[in-house]
Each structure stands twice: as structure tokens, then as C-alpha cells.
Design an enzyme around this catalytic site. Structure first.
Site, PDB file in Angstrom:
ATOM      1  N   ASN A 282     -29.814 123.581 -92.070  1.00  0.00           N
ATOM      2  CA  ASN A 282     -30.974 123.925 -92.634  1.00  0.00           C
ATOM      3  C   ASN A 282     -32.229 123.168 -92.382  1.00  0.00           C
ATOM      4  OD1 ASN A 282     -32.736 125.255 -94.442  1.00  0.00           O
ATOM      5  ND2 ASN A 282     -31.736 124.691 -96.118  1.00  0.00           N
ATOM      6  N   TRP A 283     -33.066 123.791 -91.559  1.00  0.00           N
ATOM      7  CA  TRP A 283     -34.257 123.265 -91.183  1.00  0.00           C
ATOM      8  C   TRP A 283     -35.467 123.272 -92.115  1.00  0.00           C
ATOM      9  CZ3 TRP A 283     -34.464 124.853 -85.163  1.00  0.00           C
ATOM     10  CH2 TRP A 283     -33.205 124.587 -84.636  1.00  0.00           C
ATOM     11  N   LYS A 284     -35.308 123.988 -93.191  1.00  0.00           N
ATOM     12  CA  LYS A 284     -36.317 123.898 -94.096  1.00  0.00           C
ATOM     13  C   LYS A 284     -37.528 124.286 -93.536  1.00  0.00           C
ATOM     14  CE  LYS A 284     -33.422 121.590 -97.222  1.00  0.00           C
ATOM     15  NZ  LYS A 284     -33.283 120.402 -98.343  1.00  0.00           N
TER      16      LYS A 284
ATOM     17  N   HIS B 205     -30.477 129.112-102.409  1.00  0.00           N
ATOM     18  CA  HIS B 205     -30.936 127.842-102.066  1.00  0.00           C
ATOM     19  C   HIS B 205     -31.651 126.895-103.506  1.00  0.00           C
ATOM     20  CE1 HIS B 205     -32.100 123.881-100.668  1.00  0.00           C
ATOM     21  NE2 HIS B 205     -31.361 123.919 -99.756  1.00  0.00           N
TER      22      HIS B 205
ATOM     23  N   GLU C  78     -33.990 125.043-103.767  1.00  0.00           N
ATOM     24  CA  GLU C  78     -35.378 125.027-103.672  1.00  0.00           C
ATOM     25  C   GLU C  78     -36.006 126.310-103.921  1.00  0.00           C
ATOM     26  OE1 GLU C  78     -35.401 122.892 -99.640  1.00  0.00           O
ATOM     27  OE2 GLU C  78     -34.558 121.363-100.892  1.00  0.00           O
TER      28      GLU C  78
ATOM     29  N   GLU D 212     -24.110 122.583-103.572  1.00  0.00           N
ATOM     30  CA  GLU D 212     -25.286 121.453-103.243  1.00  0.00           C
ATOM     31  C   GLU D 212     -25.849 121.016-104.377  1.00  0.00           C
ATOM     32  OE1 GLU D 212     -27.007 122.500 -98.981  1.00  0.00           O
ATOM     33  OE2 GLU D 212     -28.352 123.181-100.486  1.00  0.00           O
TER      34      GLU D 212
ATOM     35  N   GLY E 295     -31.711 115.398-100.082  1.00  0.00           N
ATOM     36  CA  GLY E 295     -32.982 114.747 -99.395  1.00  0.00           C
ATOM     37  C   GLY E 295     -33.055 113.422-100.436  1.00  0.00           C
TER      38      GLY E 295
ATOM     39  N   SER F  68     -27.387 115.353 -98.545  1.00  0.00           N
ATOM     40  CA  SER F  68     -27.420 114.206 -97.863  1.00  0.00           C
ATOM     41  C   SER F  68     -26.289 113.736 -97.172  1.00  0.00           C
ATOM     42  CB  SER F  68     -27.702 112.975 -98.952  1.00  0.00           C
ATOM     43  OG  SER F  68     -28.860 112.973 -99.615  1.00  0.00           O
TER      44      SER F  68
ATOM     45  N   GLY G 147     -29.336 119.190 -94.326  1.00  0.00           N
ATOM     46  CA  GLY G 147     -30.843 119.364 -94.319  1.00  0.00           C
ATOM     47  C   GLY G 147     -31.180 118.271 -93.390  1.00  0.00           C
ATOM     48  N   GLY G 148     -32.035 117.239 -93.865  1.00  0.00           N
ATOM     49  CA  GLY G 148     -32.619 116.345 -93.020  1.00  0.00           C
ATOM     50  C   GLY G 148     -31.808 115.994 -91.726  1.00  0.00           C
TER      51      GLY G 148
HETATM   52  P1  13P Z   1     -30.428 117.346 -97.162  1.00  0.00           P
HETATM   53  O1  13P Z   1     -29.076 117.066 -96.150  1.00  0.00           O
HETATM   54  O2  13P Z   1     -31.551 116.934 -96.654  1.00  0.00           O
HETATM   55  O3  13P Z   1     -30.040 116.247 -98.457  1.00  0.00           O
HETATM   56  O4  13P Z   1     -30.569 118.634 -97.538  1.00  0.00           O
HETATM   57  C1  13P Z   1     -29.565 119.258 -98.058  1.00  0.00           C
HETATM   58  C2  13P Z   1     -30.033 120.737 -98.054  1.00  0.00           C
HETATM   59  O5  13P Z   1     -30.497 121.032 -98.830  1.00  0.00           O
HETATM   60  C3  13P Z   1     -29.295 121.729 -97.275  1.00  0.00           C
HETATM   61  O6  13P Z   1     -29.440 122.981 -97.456  1.00  0.00           O
END
Ligand code: 13P
Length: 259
Positions: free
Chosen positions: A9-11, A95, A97, A167, A173, A213, A234-235
């Protein structure tokens, strides 16, 4: 045994050009791997270009969100028909967020899940509790409510086309991964909810991903848990090396018959 599913997920990161080079790197880094399902979810502005780069490769493309209507006066929104038209196979829905910053409810997520299925998009439906909810010991109830409402009205055929991602919000994050035991407890619980609703045979086939993470150095201990079928990253999905290392780590562990 299921192949592990690793989705990035590149956000809200990467311009179109940056996304193209990341996609090229991931394509090159995973082309020999037939033993994992790999998905990348770039921002909307890069979907067209990334779909072109990854056409015919081992890597599928997903969107990070969509509106539940096919079209209409919804300024700033993107419809399932539009993302399907670009070549997307997956779409992340609900998600944390989106829930936290854009006030999306489980009912709204459910509407999106139903339209995504109409367009043959595979929804990656996210659930997960906040730190306060975990500290109050209400994490199982919270996830059950999200599960019940976000996946309401689906039949066996529908749920077989869905992916679920657990999640925990406190692990996103933050560098604070859920322990493999915490992840497995929730994944086993979600599996039980699936079994109660759709039967054991269907439940066993559904992918339940862990997100929060995930890094190259913790994928192996997470994926070896019986109910962890993959990861939503994510990251660590923003760099070719770390994302490909996660894909390889998950594949090696699964191919070695760890589960
Ligand atoms: P991180 O891997 O940066 O914690 O993010 C997880 C995420 O929200 C994937 O959708």
C-alpha cells in the site's frame, strides 16, 4: 497450501514517474517468483502508468479506495468502473486511515465491497482496533463489529472473492508490530467468524493478511502462523529492495512447508 499474498500500500507517496520506477523494480525483482501473489496499490494518479508497466507480469495492481457508485456528481471521487478500466484487479477498502481521517463507516465500506464485487474487483477489506480499544480489552468485539457490518449481505461466492486484512491501528507506521501471537489470535478469531458464517471449507480458502510495520526481518515469524496468509505492507513497500525481500521471505517460509 495457499501461496502467500503480499500487497504493498503506497499510500500518498510517489509521483507518477517515481511510481513507474518502483513498479519496474518490483517487476524485475519478482519475475522469477511463481510462488507468491504480489500486489501493488499506488495512488490514483499513478494507476494508469503502473498498470501499463505491470501488464502481463506476476504483479497485480490495486487501488487504495473507490466510491461505491458507478458514476455521478461526486466531485473528487473515483468509481469502480474507472479503476477497473485501467486494469486494476484489487481495491483496498476500509483502511483505518480512511476510517480515521475521512470518517468512513462500516456501512459505507459495505456498500463499496458490494460494488467492487459487481465490477469483479477483489476487495481487500481492512479491520483493526485502536490502541485504546486494545487496552480496554475490546479488540475482539471491535473487529467482530467491523467484520459483521463491512461484510454484511455477502454470500459464499462473494466472500470467496474477498481478502481480509487485519491491521491493528497502533501498529501502523509506528514500527510497533503486533507479536506473531497477537496477530495469530486475531486471525484465528476472524477465521472462526468466517467459519460460523460461511462454513469451514469456504473459510479455509479466504486470505487473511496482517498489516502493521511488516518488514523484511519480521515477515518470516508472522507468515509461519497458521492463519496469517500474507501481508499488507505500508512503509516497507516503498522501496524495491525491502518489498522484494518481504515477498521472498514469505515465499521461502511457505515453500519450506512451514505451514
Ligand atoms: P506500515 O507497514 O507502514 O505500518 O503500514 C501498514 C498499512 O497501513 C498498510 O495498509
Amino acid at each position: 497450501m495457499k501461496k502467500p499474498l503480499i500487497a504493498g500500500n503506497w499510500k500518498m507517496f510517489k509521483t507518477a514517474d517515481e511510481a513507474v520506477s518502483l513498479a519496474q523494480g518490483i517487476k524485475a525483482g519478482t519475475y522469477k517468483n511463481q510462488d507468491a501473489l504480489v500486489v501493488v496499490c499506488p495512488p490514483f494518479t499513478a494507476l494508469h502508468a503502473v498498470c501499463k508497466v505491470l501488464q502481463g507480469s506476476n504483479v497485480s495492481v490495486g487501488a487504495q479506495n473507490m466510491h461505491p457508485e458507478t458514476e455521478g456528481a461526486f466531485t473528487g471521487e473515483i468509481s469502480p468502473a474507472m479503476i477497473k478500466d485501467l486494469g486494476c484487479r484489487y481495491v483496498i477498502l476500509g483502511h483505518s486511515e480512511r476510517r480515521q481521517f475521512f470518517h468512513e463507516s462500516d456501512t459505507f465500506v459495505n456498500e463499496k465491497v458490494k460494488t467492487a464485487l459487481k465490477y469483479s474487483l477483489i476487495p481487500i477489506v481492512c479491520v483493526g482496533e485502536t490502541l485504546a480499544q486494545r487496552e480496554a480489552q475490546s479488540h475482539l468485539t471491535v473487529v467482530k463489529n467491523q467484520f459483521d457490518v463491512s461484510l454484511a449481505d455477502l454470500g459464499k461466492e462473494d466472500i470467496l472473492k474477498c481478502v481480509i486484512a487485519y491491521e491493528p491501528v497502533w501498529a501502523i507506521g509506528t514500527g510497533k508490530t503486533a507479536t506473531p501471537e497477537q496477530a495469530e489470535q486475531m486471525h484465528a478469531y476472524i477465521r472462526r467468524l468466517l467459519t460460523e458464517k460461511f462454513g469451514a471449507e469456504v473459510s479455509a480458502k479466504i486470505y487473511i493478511l496482517y498489516g502493521g510495520s511488516v518488514k523484511p526481518d519480521n515477515i518470516a515469524i508472522l507468515i509461519e502462523k497458521p492463519n496469517v496468509d500474507g501481508a499488507l505492507v505500508g512503509g516497507a513497500s516503498l522501496k524495491t529492495e525491502s518489498f522484494c525481500a518481504i515477498v521472498d521471505g514469505a515465499t521461502e517460509k511457505c515453500s519450506a512447508g512451514a505451514k
